[in-house]
Design an enzyme around this catalytic site. Structure first.
Site, PDB file in Angstrom:
ATOM      1  N   LYS A 296       0.845  -1.212   0.000  1.00 35.22           N
ATOM      2  CA  LYS A 296       0.000   0.000   0.000  1.00 35.22           C
ATOM      3  C   LYS A 296       0.874   1.253   0.000  1.00 35.22           C
ATOM      4  O   LYS A 296       0.619   2.205  -0.733  1.00 35.22           O
ATOM      5  CB  LYS A 296      -0.946  -0.021   1.216  1.00 35.22           C
ATOM      6  CG  LYS A 296      -2.074  -1.051   1.062  1.00 35.22           C
ATOM      7  CD  LYS A 296      -2.881  -1.272   2.345  1.00 35.22           C
ATOM      8  CE  LYS A 296      -3.885  -2.405   2.130  1.00 35.22           C
ATOM      9  NZ  LYS A 296      -4.673  -2.751   3.316  1.00 35.22           N
TER      10      LYS A 296
ATOM     11  N   GLN B 196      -4.759  -1.518   9.572  1.00 35.04           N
ATOM     12  CA  GLN B 196      -4.685  -2.846   8.956  1.00 35.04           C
ATOM     13  C   GLN B 196      -5.283  -3.889   9.905  1.00 35.04           C
ATOM     14  O   GLN B 196      -4.966  -3.922  11.095  1.00 35.04           O
ATOM     15  CB  GLN B 196      -3.222  -3.178   8.622  1.00 35.04           C
ATOM     16  CG  GLN B 196      -3.036  -4.458   7.822  1.00 35.04           C
ATOM     17  CD  GLN B 196      -3.644  -4.408   6.419  1.00 35.04           C
ATOM     18  OE1 GLN B 196      -3.721  -3.355   5.793  1.00 35.04           O
ATOM     19  NE2 GLN B 196      -4.077  -5.551   5.924  1.00 35.04           N
TER      20      GLN B 196
ATOM     21  N   ASP C 167     -11.203   2.955   4.124  1.00 33.18           N
ATOM     22  CA  ASP C 167     -11.538   1.531   4.056  1.00 33.18           C
ATOM     23  C   ASP C 167     -13.056   1.320   4.002  1.00 33.18           C
ATOM     24  O   ASP C 167     -13.516   0.229   3.683  1.00 33.18           O
ATOM     25  CB  ASP C 167     -11.008   0.811   5.311  1.00 33.18           C
ATOM     26  CG  ASP C 167      -9.758  -0.005   5.034  1.00 33.18           C
ATOM     27  OD1 ASP C 167      -9.594  -0.467   3.884  1.00 33.18           O
ATOM     28  OD2 ASP C 167      -8.955  -0.172   5.966  1.00 33.18           O
TER      29      ASP C 167
HETATM   30  N1  GUN Z   1      -7.140  -6.847   6.128  1.00 31.16           N
HETATM   31  C1  GUN Z   1      -7.515  -7.598   5.061  1.00 31.16           C
HETATM   32  N2  GUN Z   1      -8.086  -6.819   4.117  1.00 31.16           N
HETATM   33  C2  GUN Z   1      -8.064  -5.559   4.595  1.00 31.16           C
HETATM   34  C3  GUN Z   1      -8.510  -4.305   4.061  1.00 31.16           C
HETATM   35  O1  GUN Z   1      -9.055  -4.196   2.957  1.00 31.16           O
HETATM   36  N3  GUN Z   1      -8.298  -3.240   4.875  1.00 31.16           N
HETATM   37  C4  GUN Z   1      -7.718  -3.341   6.091  1.00 31.16           C
HETATM   38  N4  GUN Z   1      -7.586  -2.233   6.802  1.00 31.16           N
HETATM   39  N5  GUN Z   1      -7.312  -4.474   6.610  1.00 31.16           N
HETATM   40  C5  GUN Z   1      -7.481  -5.578   5.861  1.00 31.16           C
END
Ligand code: GUN
Length: 284
Positions: free
Chosen positions: A53, A97, A120
């Site tokens: 990311k 995350q 998100d």
């Molecule tokens: N863990 C697995 N997929 C995601 C996501 O799309 N966003 C976040 N913040 N954590 C995750």
């Protein structure tokens, strides 16, 4: 029939090129888009996702900040960081995350992120807005799936869509988006009695369960569009999806591979949401 393979890397590259232009335009007006990423603990998969990311931010000109906390961090410390980022005008998106270590109340942490910076789309207010058909931020993975379908010119109106998985991250928002696109949606999960009965009816099948290769070719309707959201690591270290690609591609008309399908699109839509948020901060 051998399915056409939907290339998430190629579509992502195209979308990211246009995002790069938007980010540069915003930066020139003093609103360089900014994303803060919070990682708690040492989950190796999460570390890889976060690294990717941050790298993607750099490539499109989105300012990024990474905050890492050890697994035994008191939740208060993370909540304080979120409060500071909520108030920071350089930051337009905040991502925590998941998963968090077990002593964290995940809901409390997600609700602490300002709904205006919740790129998100996990905040209850944003889930509610999506459910009402008036989204502020759409969760990145389901958003990426919708973009892939739209890029292929696939109309969902009146189609039978089956979503396998009911998670907050993918299954539920995916279902809401498909309803919004006028599909007839069935949601299957671990307690579903006869999974294949449902999947065989699907014009569009979305697999988001986290079980390697659980959807096999015999469970797919000939000519179906198959979207594989799963990212599973096999014993040999290679990645595979929730769909058994080799048997499924002989039955489906379109299919996403793992890796190189939905995965890159998830990150692309995170960038899109961050830039959208910066647009709003700039009064656009
Ligand atoms: N863990 C697995 N997929 C995601 C996501 O799309 N966003 C976040 N913040 N954590 C995750």
């Amino acid at each position: 029939m051998t399915a056409k393979i939907l290339d998430g890397n190629a579509l992502s590259a195209k979308l990211r090129e246009s995002l790069r232009h938007r980010a540069a335009e915003l930066a020139a007006q003093g609103f360089q888009p900014g994303l803060a990423v919070i990682l708690v603990g040492e989950n190796p998969a999460s570390q890889v996702y976060v690294r990717n990311k941050i790298k993607a931010c750099e490539a499109v000109g989105v300012h990024s900040e990474k905050y890492e906390f050890p697994a035994d961090t008191p939740p208060e410390k993370v909540l304080n960081k979120i409060a500071a980022l909520n108030a920071d005008p350089k930051i337009h998106g905040i991502l925590v995350q998941l998963p968090l270590p077990p002593h964290f109340d995940e809901e409390e942490v997600l609700e602490a992120v300002s709904a205006e910076k919740d790129v998100d789309g996990f905040h209850a207010e944003n889930v509610g807005l999506l459910a009402q058909g008036n989204p502020r931020f759409i969760s990145c993975t389901p958003y990426g799936v919708m973009e892939m379908l739209s890029a292929e010119g696939i109309s969902l109106r009146g189609k039978e869509a089956v979503v396998v998985g009911r998670s907050n991250i993918v299954g539920k928002p995916m279902t809401l988006l498909l309803i919004g696109a006028s599909a007839t949606v069935t949601v299957c999960h671990s307690q579903t009695k006869d999974l294949a009965f449902h999947t065989r009816r699907a014009d569009l099948l979305v697999a988001a369960v986290g079980k390697p290769k659980m959807i096999t070719g015999d469970m797919i309707k000939p000519g179906a569009v198959v979207i594989d959201v799963g990212i599973n690591r096999q014993a040999d270290g290679k990645l595979c999806g929730d769909v058994d690609f080799d048997s499924a591609k002989e039955v489906a008309s379109l299919i996403t591979p793992v890796p190189g399908g939905v995965g890159p699109m998830t990150i692309t839509m995170l960038l899109a949401n961050t830039i959208e948020s910066a647009d709003r901060a700039a009064g656009k």
